[in-house]
Design a protein around this motif. Structure first.
Motif, PDB file in Angstrom:
ATOM      1  N   LEU A  24       0.812  -1.224   0.000  1.00 28.50           N
ATOM      2  CA  LEU A  24       0.000   0.000   0.000  1.00 28.50           C
ATOM      3  C   LEU A  24       0.842   1.270   0.000  1.00 28.50           C
ATOM      4  N   GLU A  25       2.158   1.123  -0.023  1.00 28.52           N
ATOM      5  CA  GLU A  25       3.039   2.286   0.096  1.00 28.52           C
ATOM      6  C   GLU A  25       2.739   3.351  -0.950  1.00 28.52           C
ATOM      7  N   ASP A  26       2.487   2.943  -2.177  1.00 30.06           N
ATOM      8  CA  ASP A  26       2.255   3.912  -3.255  1.00 30.06           C
ATOM      9  C   ASP A  26       0.884   4.581  -3.167  1.00 30.06           C
ATOM     10  N   PHE A  27       0.045   4.113  -2.245  1.00 25.36           N
ATOM     11  CA  PHE A  27      -1.321   4.638  -2.166  1.00 25.36           C
ATOM     12  C   PHE A  27      -1.555   5.489  -0.909  1.00 25.36           C
ATOM     13  N   ILE A  28      -0.492   5.755  -0.145  1.00 27.74           N
ATOM     14  CA  ILE A  28      -0.646   6.614   1.034  1.00 27.74           C
ATOM     15  C   ILE A  28      -1.144   7.988   0.591  1.00 27.74           C
ATOM     16  N   ASN A  29      -2.212   8.447   1.213  1.00 26.56           N
ATOM     17  CA  ASN A  29      -2.822   9.732   0.838  1.00 26.56           C
ATOM     18  C   ASN A  29      -2.201  10.845   1.686  1.00 26.56           C
ATOM     19  N   HIS A  30      -1.008  11.271   1.300  1.00 28.86           N
ATOM     20  CA  HIS A  30      -0.254  12.244   2.094  1.00 28.86           C
ATOM     21  C   HIS A  30      -1.012  13.558   2.267  1.00 28.86           C
ATOM     22  N   ASP A  31      -1.849  13.913   1.312  1.00 27.71           N
ATOM     23  CA  ASP A  31      -2.566  15.191   1.380  1.00 27.71           C
ATOM     24  C   ASP A  31      -3.601  15.226   2.504  1.00 27.71           C
ATOM     25  N   GLN A  32      -4.045  14.052   2.970  1.00 29.83           N
ATOM     26  CA  GLN A  32      -5.103  14.001   3.979  1.00 29.83           C
ATOM     27  C   GLN A  32      -4.586  13.768   5.403  1.00 29.83           C
ATOM     28  N   LEU A  33      -3.293  13.573   5.559  1.00 33.80           N
ATOM     29  CA  LEU A  33      -2.767  13.175   6.867  1.00 33.80           C
ATOM     30  C   LEU A  33      -3.009  14.232   7.940  1.00 33.80           C
ATOM     31  N   ASN A  34      -2.825  15.504   7.609  1.00 28.47           N
ATOM     32  CA  ASN A  34      -3.018  16.558   8.610  1.00 28.47           C
ATOM     33  C   ASN A  34      -4.469  16.653   9.069  1.00 28.47           C
ATOM     34  N   SER A  35      -5.413  16.458   8.144  1.00 29.26           N
ATOM     35  CA  SER A  35      -6.824  16.561   8.530  1.00 29.26           C
ATOM     36  C   SER A  35      -7.274  15.347   9.339  1.00 29.26           C
ATOM     37  N   ILE A  36      -6.640  14.194   9.127  1.00 25.25           N
ATOM     38  CA  ILE A  36      -6.989  12.997   9.905  1.00 25.25           C
ATOM     39  C   ILE A  36      -6.373  13.070  11.300  1.00 25.25           C
ATOM     40  N   PHE A  37      -5.080  13.377  11.358  1.00 26.49           N
ATOM     41  CA  PHE A  37      -4.382  13.462  12.649  1.00 26.49           C
ATOM     42  C   PHE A  37      -4.324  14.933  13.074  1.00 26.49           C
ATOM     43  N   HIS A  38      -5.506  15.494  13.384  1.00 23.90           N
ATOM     44  CA  HIS A  38      -5.579  16.935  13.611  1.00 23.90           C
ATOM     45  C   HIS A  38      -5.339  17.338  15.058  1.00 23.90           C
ATOM     46  N   HIS A  39      -5.213  16.377  15.968  1.00 26.30           N
ATOM     47  CA  HIS A  39      -4.684  16.682  17.301  1.00 26.30           C
ATOM     48  C   HIS A  39      -3.957  15.455  17.842  1.00 26.30           C
ATOM     49  N   GLU A  40      -3.185  15.646  18.913  1.00 24.18           N
ATOM     50  CA  GLU A  40      -2.221  14.642  19.362  1.00 24.18           C
ATOM     51  C   GLU A  40      -2.835  13.344  19.871  1.00 24.18           C
ATOM     52  N   LEU A  41      -4.093  13.364  20.262  1.00 22.21           N
ATOM     53  CA  LEU A  41      -4.691  12.164  20.846  1.00 22.21           C
ATOM     54  C   LEU A  41      -5.562  11.413  19.843  1.00 22.21           C
ATOM     55  N   ILE A  42      -5.109  11.352  18.599  1.00 19.91           N
ATOM     56  CA  ILE A  42      -5.832  10.595  17.575  1.00 19.91           C
ATOM     57  C   ILE A  42      -5.000   9.398  17.141  1.00 19.91           C
ATOM     58  N   MET A  43      -5.647   8.246  17.124  1.00 22.26           N
ATOM     59  CA  MET A  43      -5.072   7.024  16.564  1.00 22.26           C
ATOM     60  C   MET A  43      -6.017   6.574  15.456  1.00 22.26           C
ATOM     61  N   ALA A  44      -5.493   6.376  14.263  1.00 25.70           N
ATOM     62  CA  ALA A  44      -6.348   6.012  13.134  1.00 25.70           C
ATOM     63  C   ALA A  44      -5.687   4.925  12.309  1.00 25.70           C
ATOM     64  N   SER A  45      -6.510   4.056  11.749  1.00 27.78           N
ATOM     65  CA  SER A  45      -6.011   3.028  10.838  1.00 27.78           C
ATOM     66  C   SER A  45      -7.102   2.729   9.825  1.00 27.78           C
ATOM     67  N   TYR A  46      -6.790   1.851   8.877  1.00 28.79           N
ATOM     68  CA  TYR A  46      -7.812   1.443   7.915  1.00 28.79           C
ATOM     69  C   TYR A  46      -7.500   0.043   7.412  1.00 28.79           C
ATOM     70  N   SER A  47      -8.530  -0.798   7.407  1.00 27.59           N
ATOM     71  CA  SER A  47      -8.422  -2.143   6.853  1.00 27.59           C
ATOM     72  C   SER A  47      -9.010  -2.137   5.451  1.00 27.59           C
ATOM     73  N   THR A  48      -8.234  -2.530   4.475  1.00 29.97           N
ATOM     74  CA  THR A  48      -8.700  -2.471   3.085  1.00 29.97           C
ATOM     75  C   THR A  48      -9.788  -3.495   2.790  1.00 29.97           C
ATOM     76  N   THR A  49      -9.900  -4.523   3.626  1.00 28.76           N
ATOM     77  CA  THR A  49     -10.916  -5.560   3.406  1.00 28.76           C
ATOM     78  C   THR A  49     -12.027  -5.528   4.451  1.00 28.76           C
ATOM     79  N   GLY A  50     -11.878  -4.690   5.478  1.00 27.49           N
ATOM     80  CA  GLY A  50     -12.837  -4.697   6.581  1.00 27.49           C
ATOM     81  C   GLY A  50     -12.604  -5.842   7.542  1.00 27.49           C
TER      82      GLY A  50
END
Length: 521
Positions: free
Chosen positions: A53-79
């Protein structure tokens, strides 16, 4: 933001999305590399990503997802997650398991496919670094499950990947669920999990039960984020904080006047107060003369109707909203003059679009003293951004019953908006002894020989918002809970009767859902 690229088992390299650099770290565990990066970059977010998935990292959205220090986020491509779906058998909350894959959704279920958290959070779990008892996926889920109740905000975030991303192979190995449950739930849930496996999957999990119960626990320290000052870069509050107040009322003229007085004293005044007054007696008239006899520092839009029901009243009020925010209030609360100002400060700090506040009765103390991801929705003390409420309504299948607040909250979450709990002590809920929705309604199932259990309104909420395993687990706990209260001393007779009542509840709940979905209300 730095990412550890891995193959699920081991780290391969570290890439820096800001500096276009990479460092080879092949052969080391992902956990070990994460800790090293966190130690050297303690003020940054650290991510992980599967090599495919390295080539598909959405670098443009990282700041809006991790918008404060106490956020942990992930995503499963298959659920799919390493935590088996059977966790639903013993997970009481109807909020965090039934993940919606196409929106930012609150959940402690974490995936090694891609994700990230702040270095400060990683370092608080340093004692997990060298554990050989858990995989990287297990490591992530131990962190999220431990820290969610302590103020870590955990999400499934599809925005971590570009829209043309590929899906990667599902996990072949699942965590020993009994071992995980022993760490994060009360011990009573272990035999219940064993029973549910036996009842609903015909699996005799005695080996897994014993292994999970007897294997030494991981050394997970209690975490504390109280020293972290949150300041989101995603402020959702416009410079002009316009808001409307939504209040359904029935027979509480005196109490409602006090609410209007408290609103008049606010340091941030509402633009409009929407009051839906109800009286079921045909020919009756409004009791709220003071709305017209006195001057108020805001517009009051008052409707007087004869149809009873809080869901209907709130839906009528929602159609009249014209400001940027909505304050869901009740007709028997009192609050301090800076409540709204402080609520908007909190919304700004956390970048929230929906918050629910504590509304305490006299001499009641706060149960939750820190901001957390809220598991329900408070119809008497919440702020929601109006744009979130487009096409959202209170489900009429819950009218005069239970679950309309939780159902409304789930509709908000299913649009990708989390509800944050604001632990203020500034609202007093009087629980007025008169008025309110106290009419005992007659439902179509009241004349049935076999009465539904649970209430069809409760069942409707479960059918709409929980996983299959959660519904079955709820069935088991309800069945055991009411056995001691049963008139029958014969377990076989009791089980037969309970099954009939459960099926009757599903029948009526399904009818309610179909009726009101068909009518679009």
């Amino acid at each position: 933001m730095k990412f550890v690229i891995h193959d699920r088992n081991n780290a391969i390299k570290v890439i820096d999305s800001d500096k276009d650099q990479e460092l080879v770290v092949q052969g080391r565990s992902v956990q070990d590399v994460l800790y090293e990066l966190a130690s050297k970059n303690s003020m940054e977010f650290i991510g992980w990503c599967h090599k495919d998935l390295e080539d598909f990292i959405n670098h443009d959205q990282l700041n809006s997802i991790f918008h404060h220090e106490l956020i942990m986020a992930s995503y499963s491509t298959t659920g799919d997650y390493e935590i088996p779906e059977a966790i639903g058998y013993i997970e009481n909350s109807t909020t965090f398991l039934n993940v919606k894959p196409d929106v930012n959704y609150p959940t402690w279920l974490m995936s090694s496919d891609i994700g990230g958290m702040h270095a400060m959070v990683i370092l608080k779990f340093e004692n997990l670094k060298g554990s050989t008892k858990t995989s990287f996926d297990g490591f992530l889920n131990h962190i999220s499950k431990t820290a969610l109740s302590e103020g870590l905000f955990c999400y499934s975030s599809p925005g971590l990947l570009k829209k043309d991303s590929v899906s990667i192979e599902s996990r072949q190995n699942k965590i020993n669920l009994f071992y995980f449950v022993r760490h994060h739930y009360r011990s009573r849930w272990l035999p219940l999990l064993f029973l549910d496996y036996l009842l609903y999957e015909q699996k005799f999990k005695i080996g897994s039960l014993l292994k999970g119960a007897l294997t030494p626990k991981l050394n997970i320290d209690q975490v504390d984020f109280n020293s972290v000052k949150i300041k989101s870069i995603n402020s959702s509050v416009e410079p002009y904080k316009s808001y409307d107040v939504l209040i359904p009322t029935l027979g509480r003229a005196k109490y409602l006047k006090d609410v209007l007085v408290d609103l008049s004293s606010q340091t941030f005044l509402p633009a409009k107060v929407i009051i839906i007054e109800q009286n079921g007696l045909e020919g009756s008239s409004s009791e709220l003369d003071y709305i017209y006899d006195q001057k108020w520092p805001f517009e009051i839009e008052h409707s007087f109707i004869h149809q009873l029901g809080a869901c209907n009243a709130r839906n009528l009020a929602l159609k009249k909203v014209s400001s940027k925010w909505v304050f869901f209030a009740d007709d028997d609360i009192r609050f301090k003059k800076d409540l709204v100002e402080k609520a908007f400060d909190f919304i700004t700090d956390y970048g929230a679009k929906a918050i629910s506040m504590a509304s305490l009765m006299q001499n009641e103390s706060l149960q939750y003293k820190i901001p957390i991801q809220w598991h329900t929705f408070s119809t008497n003390s919440s702020f929601v951004k109006s744009s979130v409420l487009t096409d959202i309504y209170f489900g009429m299948e819950h009218e005069f019953g239970f679950g309309e607040d939780s159902d409304f909250g789930m509709k908000i979450r299913n649009k990708g908006v989390d509800i944050i709990f604001y632990p203020t002590e500034d609202i007093l809920h009087l629980k007025a002894p008169t008025g309110g929705f106290r009419v005992k309604m007659k439902f179509p199932w009241n004349e049935e020989r076999i009465q539904p259990k649970p209430s069809p309104m409760v069942m409707a909420h479960r059918l709409k918002h929980t996983t299959k395993q959660q519904l079955l687990g709820y069935r088991t706990t309800l069945m055991l809970k009411f056995f001691n209260k049963s008139e029958s001393n014969n377990p076989i007779s009791y089980l037969s009767n309970f099954s009939k009542r459960w099926d009757k509840s599903i029948l009526w709940a399904t009818k309610l859902i179909e009726k009101y979905n068909r009518n679009g209300v």
